[in-house]
Scaffold this motif. Structure first.
Motif, PDB file in Angstrom:
ATOM      1  N   GLU A   1       0.835  -1.212   0.000  1.00  0.00           N
ATOM      2  CA  GLU A   1       0.000   0.000   0.000  1.00  0.00           C
ATOM      3  C   GLU A   1       0.867   1.258   0.000  1.00  0.00           C
ATOM      4  OE1 GLU A   1      -3.377   0.346  -0.296  1.00  0.00           O
ATOM      5  OE2 GLU A   1      -3.418  -1.823  -0.632  1.00  0.00           O
ATOM      6  N   THR A   2       1.899   1.248   0.826  1.00  0.00           N
ATOM      7  CA  THR A   2       2.796   2.399   0.915  1.00  0.00           C
ATOM      8  C   THR A   2       3.477   2.664  -0.424  1.00  0.00           C
ATOM      9  OG1 THR A   2       3.193   1.925   3.254  1.00  0.00           O
ATOM     10  CG2 THR A   2       4.785   3.354   2.153  1.00  0.00           C
ATOM     11  N   VAL A   3       4.003   1.617  -1.039  1.00  0.00           N
ATOM     12  CA  VAL A   3       4.700   1.778  -2.320  1.00  0.00           C
ATOM     13  C   VAL A   3       3.738   2.278  -3.390  1.00  0.00           C
ATOM     14  CG1 VAL A   3       5.891   0.540  -4.176  1.00  0.00           C
ATOM     15  CG2 VAL A   3       6.570   0.172  -1.811  1.00  0.00           C
ATOM     16  N   GLU A   4       2.519   1.775  -3.416  1.00  0.00           N
ATOM     17  CA  GLU A   4       1.544   2.235  -4.414  1.00  0.00           C
ATOM     18  C   GLU A   4       1.255   3.727  -4.259  1.00  0.00           C
ATOM     19  OE1 GLU A   4       0.401   0.867  -7.249  1.00  0.00           O
ATOM     20  OE2 GLU A   4       1.898  -0.610  -6.679  1.00  0.00           O
ATOM     21  N   ILE A   5       1.084   4.166  -3.028  1.00  0.00           N
ATOM     22  CA  ILE A   5       0.847   5.591  -2.781  1.00  0.00           C
ATOM     23  C   ILE A   5       2.055   6.414  -3.222  1.00  0.00           C
ATOM     24  CG2 ILE A   5       0.544   7.342  -0.971  1.00  0.00           C
ATOM     25  CD1 ILE A   5      -1.078   5.132   0.573  1.00  0.00           C
ATOM     26  N   LEU A   6       3.251   5.951  -2.876  1.00  0.00           N
ATOM     27  CA  LEU A   6       4.471   6.685  -3.238  1.00  0.00           C
ATOM     28  C   LEU A   6       4.700   6.696  -4.745  1.00  0.00           C
ATOM     29  CD1 LEU A   6       6.806   5.476  -0.362  1.00  0.00           C
ATOM     30  CD2 LEU A   6       5.761   7.742  -0.616  1.00  0.00           C
ATOM     31  N   LYS A   7       4.357   5.617  -5.433  1.00  0.00           N
ATOM     32  CA  LYS A   7       4.497   5.580  -6.890  1.00  0.00           C
ATOM     33  C   LYS A   7       3.520   6.536  -7.568  1.00  0.00           C
ATOM     34  CE  LYS A   7       6.437   1.022  -7.798  1.00  0.00           C
ATOM     35  NZ  LYS A   7       6.199  -0.285  -8.416  1.00  0.00           N
ATOM     36  N   ARG A   8       2.320   6.643  -7.015  1.00  0.00           N
ATOM     37  CA  ARG A   8       1.325   7.586  -7.565  1.00  0.00           C
ATOM     38  C   ARG A   8       1.715   9.032  -7.284  1.00  0.00           C
ATOM     39  NH1 ARG A   8      -2.578   4.097  -5.175  1.00  0.00           N
ATOM     40  NH2 ARG A   8      -2.906   5.651  -3.546  1.00  0.00           N
ATOM     41  N   SER A   9       2.565   9.223  -6.294  1.00  0.00           N
ATOM     42  CA  SER A   9       2.966  10.568  -5.877  1.00  0.00           C
ATOM     43  C   SER A   9       4.150  11.049  -6.700  1.00  0.00           C
ATOM     44  CB  SER A   9       3.291  10.577  -4.381  1.00  0.00           C
ATOM     45  OG  SER A   9       2.165  10.218  -3.633  1.00  0.00           O
ATOM     46  N   SER A  10       3.862  11.399  -7.927  1.00  0.00           N
ATOM     47  CA  SER A  10       4.894  11.954  -8.813  1.00  0.00           C
ATOM     48  C   SER A  10       5.096  13.425  -8.458  1.00  0.00           C
ATOM     49  CB  SER A  10       4.458  11.833 -10.270  1.00  0.00           C
ATOM     50  OG  SER A  10       3.331  12.662 -10.505  1.00  0.00           O
ATOM     51  N   LEU A  11       6.137  14.016  -8.993  1.00  0.00           N
ATOM     52  CA  LEU A  11       6.360  15.448  -8.781  1.00  0.00           C
ATOM     53  C   LEU A  11       5.170  16.247  -9.296  1.00  0.00           C
ATOM     54  CD1 LEU A  11      10.125  15.733  -9.814  1.00  0.00           C
ATOM     55  CD2 LEU A  11       9.168  15.436  -7.511  1.00  0.00           C
ATOM     56  N   ALA A  12       4.623  15.837 -10.433  1.00  0.00           N
ATOM     57  CA  ALA A  12       3.453  16.520 -11.003  1.00  0.00           C
ATOM     58  C   ALA A  12       2.258  16.419 -10.059  1.00  0.00           C
ATOM     59  CB  ALA A  12       3.110  15.932 -12.371  1.00  0.00           C
ATOM     60  N   ALA A  13       2.046  15.245  -9.467  1.00  0.00           N
ATOM     61  CA  ALA A  13       0.927  15.050  -8.537  1.00  0.00           C
ATOM     62  C   ALA A  13       1.105  15.901  -7.287  1.00  0.00           C
ATOM     63  CB  ALA A  13       0.802  13.576  -8.174  1.00  0.00           C
ATOM     64  N   ILE A  14       2.334  16.018  -6.805  1.00  0.00           N
ATOM     65  CA  ILE A  14       2.607  16.834  -5.622  1.00  0.00           C
ATOM     66  C   ILE A  14       2.309  18.300  -5.908  1.00  0.00           C
ATOM     67  CG2 ILE A  14       4.465  17.702  -4.115  1.00  0.00           C
ATOM     68  CD1 ILE A  14       5.693  14.843  -4.374  1.00  0.00           C
ATOM     69  N   ILE A  15       2.740  18.782  -7.062  1.00  0.00           N
ATOM     70  CA  ILE A  15       2.487  20.176  -7.441  1.00  0.00           C
ATOM     71  C   ILE A  15       0.981  20.424  -7.562  1.00  0.00           C
ATOM     72  CG2 ILE A  15       2.768  21.868  -9.306  1.00  0.00           C
ATOM     73  CD1 ILE A  15       5.584  20.562  -9.752  1.00  0.00           C
ATOM     74  N   LYS A  16       0.281  19.461  -8.138  1.00  0.00           N
ATOM     75  CA  LYS A  16      -1.184  19.573  -8.272  1.00  0.00           C
ATOM     76  C   LYS A  16      -1.841  19.633  -6.891  1.00  0.00           C
ATOM     77  CE  LYS A  16      -5.040  17.368 -10.653  1.00  0.00           C
ATOM     78  NZ  LYS A  16      -5.466  16.239 -11.484  1.00  0.00           N
ATOM     79  N   LYS A  17      -1.390  18.796  -5.953  1.00  0.00           N
ATOM     80  CA  LYS A  17      -1.934  18.800  -4.592  1.00  0.00           C
ATOM     81  C   LYS A  17      -1.662  20.130  -3.905  1.00  0.00           C
ATOM     82  CE  LYS A  17      -1.775  13.919  -3.649  1.00  0.00           C
ATOM     83  NZ  LYS A  17      -2.150  12.969  -2.655  1.00  0.00           N
ATOM     84  N   GLU A  18      -0.446  20.661  -4.078  1.00  0.00           N
ATOM     85  CA  GLU A  18      -0.108  21.946  -3.477  1.00  0.00           C
ATOM     86  C   GLU A  18      -1.033  23.038  -3.988  1.00  0.00           C
ATOM     87  OE1 GLU A  18       4.014  22.913  -4.068  1.00  0.00           O
ATOM     88  OE2 GLU A  18       4.679  21.479  -2.550  1.00  0.00           O
ATOM     89  N   LYS A  19      -1.306  23.012  -5.268  1.00  0.00           N
ATOM     90  CA  LYS A  19      -2.191  24.013  -5.868  1.00  0.00           C
ATOM     91  C   LYS A  19      -3.610  23.900  -5.303  1.00  0.00           C
ATOM     92  CE  LYS A  19      -3.430  26.025 -10.327  1.00  0.00           C
ATOM     93  NZ  LYS A  19      -3.748  27.277  -9.674  1.00  0.00           N
ATOM     94  N   LEU A  20      -4.113  22.674  -5.202  1.00  0.00           N
ATOM     95  CA  LEU A  20      -5.455  22.450  -4.642  1.00  0.00           C
ATOM     96  C   LEU A  20      -5.522  22.922  -3.188  1.00  0.00           C
ATOM     97  CD1 LEU A  20      -6.334  18.919  -6.089  1.00  0.00           C
ATOM     98  CD2 LEU A  20      -7.436  21.088  -6.649  1.00  0.00           C
ATOM     99  N   LEU A  21      -4.484  22.626  -2.415  1.00  0.00           N
ATOM    100  CA  LEU A  21      -4.461  23.023  -1.016  1.00  0.00           C
ATOM    101  C   LEU A  21      -4.388  24.547  -0.850  1.00  0.00           C
ATOM    102  CD1 LEU A  21      -2.098  20.259   0.372  1.00  0.00           C
ATOM    103  CD2 LEU A  21      -4.533  20.540   0.921  1.00  0.00           C
ATOM    104  N   SER A  22      -3.646  25.212  -1.730  1.00  0.00           N
ATOM    105  CA  SER A  22      -3.515  26.670  -1.620  1.00  0.00           C
ATOM    106  C   SER A  22      -4.772  27.390  -2.107  1.00  0.00           C
ATOM    107  CB  SER A  22      -2.296  27.166  -2.380  1.00  0.00           C
ATOM    108  OG  SER A  22      -2.475  27.004  -3.767  1.00  0.00           O
ATOM    109  N   ASP A  23      -5.595  26.718  -2.919  1.00  0.00           N
ATOM    110  CA  ASP A  23      -6.838  27.309  -3.412  1.00  0.00           C
ATOM    111  C   ASP A  23      -7.979  27.201  -2.394  1.00  0.00           C
ATOM    112  OD1 ASP A  23      -5.580  28.009  -5.742  1.00  0.00           O
ATOM    113  OD2 ASP A  23      -6.385  26.358  -6.927  1.00  0.00           O
ATOM    114  N   GLN A  24      -7.769  26.429  -1.343  1.00  0.00           N
ATOM    115  CA  GLN A  24      -8.846  26.227  -0.354  1.00  0.00           C
ATOM    116  C   GLN A  24      -8.988  27.411   0.555  1.00  0.00           C
ATOM    117  OE1 GLN A  24      -8.081  22.536   1.661  1.00  0.00           O
ATOM    118  NE2 GLN A  24      -8.696  21.319  -0.088  1.00  0.00           N
TER     119      GLN A  24
END
Length: 144
Positions: free
Chosen positions: A121-144
């Protein structure tokens, strides 16, 4: 626990991903903006370069830049590069397998099975967490 080296590597990579295809970024700029000691950062960036994630350009207009896309670089690969295995037990690691000394039968070990599931489970989450995904999450969090 994530090592300081791995954490700094992730911060530097996210910084470079935000500047993807805008040219090389100076080590001093990354160091200052991400609050990473410059000498330590030099070593980290060299490791990332040797791993084929970054490249560098010397001289005027030089610095480091991603040679993989932000979608291609994930946290599992970065963590393994700097911290080795992701699993809690050596008998469930992907690249660093070792049999546990006290284990009688891996096939029927309930402890191993639990930690195998945790690792997967941990590896799957980390594999899905690309640099692009992290940047997208940061943007979503800052828009809240």
């Amino acid at each position: 626990m994530l090592s300081k080296k791995a954490k700094y590597a992730i911060n530097a990579l996210v910084h470079l991903a935000k500047q993807y295809e805008k040219g090389p970024i100076l080590i001093s700029d990354i160091s200052e903006q991400e609050n990473i000691p410059q000498k330590f950062l030099e070593s980290i960036l060299l490791d990332l370069k040797n791993a084929g994630i970054l490249s560098s350009k010397k001289g005027r207009g030089g610095g480091y830049y991603l040679i993989k896309t932000p979608e291609e670089v994930n946290l599992a690969d970065v963590m393994r590069l700097f911290d080795g295995p992701i699993a809690f037990l050596p008998c469930v690691t992907y690249k660093y397998y070792e049999r546990c000394e006290e284990c009688i039968d891996e096939a029927t070990c309930g402890i191993r099975q639990v930690f195998y599931e945790v690792r997967n489970e941990t590896v799957e989450i980390l594999k899905r967490s690309s640099l692009a995904a992290i940047i997208k999450k940061e943007k979503l969090l800052s828009d809240q």
